[in-house]
Enzyme design. Structure first.
Site, PDB file in Angstrom:
ATOM      1  N   THR A 146      34.220  14.133  42.791  1.00  0.00           N
ATOM      2  CA  THR A 146      33.055  13.641  42.056  1.00  0.00           C
ATOM      3  C   THR A 146      32.113  14.769  41.708  1.00  0.00           C
ATOM      4  O   THR A 146      32.185  15.872  42.265  1.00  0.00           O
ATOM      5  CB  THR A 146      32.267  12.610  42.890  1.00  0.00           C
ATOM      6  OG1 THR A 146      31.641  13.290  43.992  1.00  0.00           O
ATOM      7  CG2 THR A 146      33.159  11.496  43.404  1.00  0.00           C
ATOM      8  N   CYS A 198      36.186  10.705  40.268  1.00  0.00           N
ATOM      9  CA  CYS A 198      35.367   9.617  40.795  1.00  0.00           C
ATOM     10  C   CYS A 198      36.188   8.349  40.962  1.00  0.00           C
ATOM     11  O   CYS A 198      36.429   7.609  40.002  1.00  0.00           O
ATOM     12  CB  CYS A 198      34.147   9.337  39.931  1.00  0.00           C
ATOM     13  SG  CYS A 198      33.047   8.137  40.715  1.00  0.00           S
ATOM     14  N   ALA A 202      30.100  22.304  34.635  1.00  0.00           N
ATOM     15  CA  ALA A 202      28.879  22.543  35.392  1.00  0.00           C
ATOM     16  C   ALA A 202      29.142  23.234  36.718  1.00  0.00           C
ATOM     17  O   ALA A 202      28.300  23.985  37.202  1.00  0.00           O
ATOM     18  CB  ALA A 202      28.133  21.237  35.618  1.00  0.00           C
ATOM     19  N   GLY A 203      30.303  23.015  37.333  1.00  0.00           N
ATOM     20  CA  GLY A 203      30.619  23.737  38.552  1.00  0.00           C
ATOM     21  C   GLY A 203      30.663  25.230  38.294  1.00  0.00           C
ATOM     22  O   GLY A 203      30.044  26.029  39.005  1.00  0.00           O
ATOM     23  N   CYS A 240      29.671   8.364  45.181  1.00  0.00           N
ATOM     24  CA  CYS A 240      30.165   7.575  44.055  1.00  0.00           C
ATOM     25  C   CYS A 240      29.144   6.491  43.737  1.00  0.00           C
ATOM     26  O   CYS A 240      29.136   5.432  44.372  1.00  0.00           O
ATOM     27  CB  CYS A 240      31.515   6.956  44.400  1.00  0.00           C
ATOM     28  SG  CYS A 240      32.268   6.117  42.994  1.00  0.00           S
TER      29      CYS A 240
END
Length: 479
Positions: A339, A195, A46-47, A373
């Protein structure tokens, strides 16, 4: 606040922005084994997809964006913890890569083998040389199952599972349901992971199930073995997690690093900070594997000499030596927790700065290290840890004070994570570069909706991203 932006975007865009799945077709590489593109993005997580979509939208007809990504599937990885805790089917965490790939991008369905930044070139595993004017590295982490002796042979059986792979999330949930008495161990390494709160999220969900659903908690010893010195790095949230640990009778073993698993005998071996090796028999074992930079980055000139991750300025996300290179997410050497939420804050900064660089102007946007988080502590409860560089809390609901103390368990936070964010991820973020069209008052971020970056006056940019996938050749089996 960020949560309000998420709700606002989900409600107001649901009827107008959700389109039928497109089916991107991988690009056929030229016969001479070379490619040339204005912008090359390495990574289809997704980044990578978010910044690619944003650039295509902002650059318009001038956009020439290629995405290097070998995978057939795209994963929303935060769902793996929820699937392992029995909150939803793991199948909901994935969609075909073809359905999420930006339609106007060139998809190079290969993996990166190495980088030659001095030549502005990425070399693919099939030998293809891809030249670029600008490079965005978004490969994510490499999961190193083999770093723990015996783990590759034990994982998926022998009572051993992990939330860090699609195929093992169901194994964890099945093991949780099967256990009615015995010893349940949950581990976390001292090195960085995706995370930092995730290793204990699955523990809290399991403990909650045994206590309230299966009604067998009194027969199960729940123990947390971590290579770290405490439950959580940020004091505000650590205090509450320590309180919960005492209340729910979870025994913690700090500075205990998992080094070996004997699956046949169901024994886990740990090494303490003093070098002592400790053996512990188990009936249930959840392992958080060691993680690190993908080999294609670690062995390249993009890496820093200390961590092996892409060496970038921690505020601009621009490479410190190669000014036409940027990095986002877990593959960057940023001193903040890795994260999905961190990427949502980084994405608009990166896009703003790369466009400024293209115009031969100063990169003026600044990333402040924001990360989040969301720690699932039970069904219907969640602690929402949000902080920036230096471990300083930067909270979406801070203005509400004790009424919505983010260090306490709240149902609102739980439903944002389990309902709103997955919806926004699939239907808003990936399809519009993460742009939620949030109210202008939004200044914080929770997982999907990003904060406004610190940029020059008069420039407005707000968008999001989520956890990137690993796109280097040697790491493909980890996905």
């Amino acid at each position: 606040a960020g949560a309000g932006a998420a709700l606002y975007g989900a409600v107001n865009v649901a009827s107008s922005s959700i389109t039928a799945e497109a089916k991107a077709i991988p690009h056929t590489i030229s016969k001479d084994g070379t490619e040339k593109h204005r912008v090359v993005v390495v990574g289809g997580g997704a980044g990578g997809l978010s910044v690619a979509s944003m650039l295509i939208r902002k650059m318009g007809s001038n956009a020439d964006v290629a995405i290097i990504e070998p995978s057939d599937w795209h994963y929303y990885q935060p769902m793996w913890t929820m699937a392992a805790g029995g909150l939803m089917p793991v199948e909901k965490s994935r969609r075909s890569m073809a359905s999420v790939m930006p339609a106007d991008a060139t998809w190079l369905k290969q993996a990166a083998a190495t980088f030659e930044p001095e030549k502005s070139t990425v070399v693919l595993t099939d030998g293809t040389r891809v030249k670029y004017d600008y490079l965005i590295v978004a490969t994510g982490l490499k999961i190193d199952w083999g770093a723990i002796k015996g783990l590759p042979e034990a994982i998926g059986k022998n009572g051993v599972g992990s939330i860090y792979d699609y195929k093992y999330s169901d194994v964890v949930w099945n093991n949780i349901q099967a256990l009615t008495r015995g010893v349940a161990l949950f581990t976390q390494p001292s090195t960085g992971v995706k995370c930092g709160g995730a290793p204990q999220k699955v523990m809290w969900l399991a403990e909650d199930y045994w206590r309230l659903k299966a009604l067998c908690r009194e027969n199960i010893a729940v123990e947390f073995y971590t290579g770290l010195p405490k439950m959580f790095a940020i004091p505000k949230y650590e205090a509450e997690l320590e309180r919960l640990r005492a209340e729910r009778d979870v025994k913690a073993h700090f500075r205990h690093e998992l080094v070996e698993v004997d699956g046949a005998k169901k024994i886990a071996y740990f090494v303490t900070s003093e070098g002592k090796k400790v053996a512990k028999a188990y009936d249930f074992l959840h392992v958080t594997p060691k993680m690190g930079p993908p080999p294609c980055i670690k062995t390249s000139k993009l890496a820093d000499s200390t961590t092996g991750f892409v060496e970038v300025d921690k505020e601009t996300l621009q490479h410190t030596r190669f000014k036409n290179v940027f990095a986002i997410g877990d593959c960057a050497n940023l001193p903040t927790s890795k994260t999905a939420a961190a990427i949502t804050a980084q994405a608009p900064v990166l896009v703003h700065n790369i466009l400024k660089t293209m115009d031969n102007k100063e990169a003026t946007a600044r990333y402040d290290g924001y990360t989040s988080c969301p720690i699932l502590t039970a069904r219907g409860k969640l602690i929402l840890a949000e902080f920036k560089y230096g471990g300083v809390p930067k909270e979406t609901f801070g203005a509400f004070g004790a009424f919505l103390d983010q260090a306490k368990e709240f149902s609102l936070f739980y439903y944002l994570k389990t309902v709103v964010f997955p919806f926004a991820y699939w239907n808003l973020m990936l399809k519009d570069g993460g742009m939620a069209r949030a109210p202008s008052s939004s200044r914080s971020s929770i997982e999907l909706i990003s904060p406004a970056p610190t940029i020059a006056p008069g420039v407005m940019t707000r968008t999001g991203a989520a956890e990137p996938a690993n796109t280097c050749r040697l790491a493909l089996s980890d996905r």
